[in-house]
Scaffold this motif. Structure first.
Motif, PDB file in Angstrom:
ATOM      1  N   TYR A   1      48.774 -36.864  21.737  1.00 11.77           N
ATOM      2  CA  TYR A   1      47.797 -38.335  21.683  1.00 11.77           C
ATOM      3  C   TYR A   1      47.820 -38.379  23.170  1.00 11.77           C
ATOM      4  N   CYS A   2      46.568 -38.820  23.648  1.00 12.78           N
ATOM      5  CA  CYS A   2      46.168 -39.318  25.126  1.00 12.78           C
ATOM      6  C   CYS A   2      47.136 -40.504  25.260  1.00 12.78           C
ATOM      7  N   ARG A   3      47.650 -40.605  26.519  1.00 10.43           N
ATOM      8  CA  ARG A   3      48.735 -41.413  26.693  1.00 10.43           C
ATOM      9  C   ARG A   3      48.039 -42.675  26.962  1.00 10.43           C
ATOM     10  N   ILE A   4      46.575 -42.795  27.424  1.00 11.39           N
ATOM     11  CA  ILE A   4      45.783 -44.073  27.728  1.00 11.39           C
ATOM     12  C   ILE A   4      45.264 -44.501  26.264  1.00 11.39           C
ATOM     13  N   CYS A   5      44.459 -43.461  25.706  1.00 11.59           N
ATOM     14  CA  CYS A   5      43.720 -44.155  24.356  1.00 11.59           C
ATOM     15  C   CYS A   5      44.208 -43.771  23.051  1.00 11.59           C
ATOM     16  N   TYR A   6      44.945 -42.759  22.993  1.00 10.30           N
ATOM     17  CA  TYR A   6      45.534 -42.181  21.667  1.00 10.30           C
ATOM     18  C   TYR A   6      44.319 -41.513  20.917  1.00 10.30           C
ATOM     19  N   ASN A   7      43.598 -40.873  21.562  1.00 10.78           N
ATOM     20  CA  ASN A   7      42.631 -39.895  21.160  1.00 10.78           C
ATOM     21  C   ASN A   7      43.327 -38.642  21.428  1.00 10.78           C
ATOM     22  N   LEU A   8      42.802 -37.456  20.688  1.00 11.16           N
ATOM     23  CA  LEU A   8      43.632 -36.342  20.695  1.00 11.16           C
ATOM     24  C   LEU A   8      43.324 -35.534  22.151  1.00 11.16           C
TER      25      LEU A   8
ATOM     26  N   GLU B   1      46.050 -36.733  29.308  1.00 10.91           N
ATOM     27  CA  GLU B   1      44.760 -37.634  28.911  1.00 10.91           C
ATOM     28  C   GLU B   1      43.861 -36.619  28.410  1.00 10.91           C
ATOM     29  N   CYS B   2      42.913 -37.377  27.703  1.00 13.07           N
ATOM     30  CA  CYS B   2      42.004 -36.883  27.022  1.00 13.07           C
ATOM     31  C   CYS B   2      40.787 -36.652  28.008  1.00 13.07           C
ATOM     32  N   THR B   3      39.856 -35.820  27.452  1.00 12.46           N
ATOM     33  CA  THR B   3      38.554 -35.722  28.273  1.00 12.46           C
ATOM     34  C   THR B   3      37.684 -36.978  28.561  1.00 12.46           C
ATOM     35  N   ILE B   4      37.834 -37.834  27.579  1.00 15.28           N
ATOM     36  CA  ILE B   4      36.995 -39.015  27.813  1.00 15.28           C
ATOM     37  C   ILE B   4      37.618 -39.884  29.019  1.00 15.28           C
ATOM     38  N   CYS B   5      38.858 -40.216  28.883  1.00 13.99           N
ATOM     39  CA  CYS B   5      39.786 -41.144  29.584  1.00 13.99           C
ATOM     40  C   CYS B   5      39.479 -40.365  31.184  1.00 13.99           C
ATOM     41  N   LEU B   6      39.467 -39.154  31.230  1.00  8.83           N
ATOM     42  CA  LEU B   6      39.271 -38.534  32.308  1.00  8.83           C
ATOM     43  C   LEU B   6      37.930 -38.224  33.089  1.00  8.83           C
TER      44      LEU B   6
END
Ligand SMILES: [Zn+2]
Length: 199
Positions: free
Chosen positions: A57-64, A69-74
């Motif tokens: 899970y992404c450490r920011i948003c909990y997306n996979l 971090e996930c590609t969206i947060c990045l």
């Protein structure tokens, strides 16, 4: 009585533990795996191993995410003033496939479901409040499912966030009550998003 090989029994048992797979289906799948080329069967085993070892899970948003971090947060092109709250990563994927939302997400990893003993503490709400407190969000969009539990969860969150200077909106009811985001088609999701209302 004929003995099935121990390895075969093991695969059948493992597969029958998956949701929606009964004993009969597990047997059918197992015999299928024995019939296909070896490389094809091993590719499945490798894919399962890789997904469990690399995805978290992404450490920011909990997306996979594959990594911290996930590609969206990045993605620097995402609008950091909008935050869309969904129940599960699969709901996020459905919204992304609709292709109309450019903000960030927060995945709850569930919904408040008192009858199943799932309370607010089991969701990623603490992280959500931290993000809203420290972020530059102007709008939080509730995209929990249009079910009794999804509505209850949205209400709980809007109370949690009431003290922050943000607008809280809810997806419009394009989606039939009771249906879930992941099964809605792109047009319906796009309408639900563009027609969102103040909560
Ligand atoms: Zn993320």
């Amino acid at each position: 009585m004929a003995q099935i090989s121990e390895s075969v029994t093991r695969v059948i048992e493992q597969l029958s533990r998956l949701p929606g797979i009964g004993r009969k289906s597990a047997e059918r799948l197992t015999y299928h795996l024995l019939r296909v080329p070896k490389a094809e069967a091993l590719a499945l085993a490798d894919a399962i191993r890789a997904v469990r070892e690399n995805v978290r899970y992404c450490r920011i948003c909990y997306n996979l995410a594959e990594g911290e971090e996930c590609t969206i947060c990045l993605d620097a092109r995402r609008d950091r003033t909008q935050l869309c709250i969904v129940e599960q990563p699969r709901d996020l994927i459905a919204l992304e496939q609709a292709g109309v939302y450019r903000g960030l997400y927060h995945v709850l990893l569930g919904r408040i479901a008192p009858l199943e003993g799932i309370g607010p503490d089991q969701l990623t709400l603490e992280a959500l409040v931290e993000r809203v407190r420290g972020g530059e969000f102007r709008e939080v969009i509730m995209a929990t499912n249009p079910t009794v539990e999804g509505d209850g969860t949205a209400l709980h969150i809007s109370n949690l966030l009431a003290e922050y200077p943000i607008q809280i909106t809810r997806l419009a009811r394009g989606i039939t009550a009771g249906s879930v985001l992941e099964f809605a088609n792109k047009e319906i999701l796009a309408d639900a998003l563009s027609g969102r209302q103040k909560l």
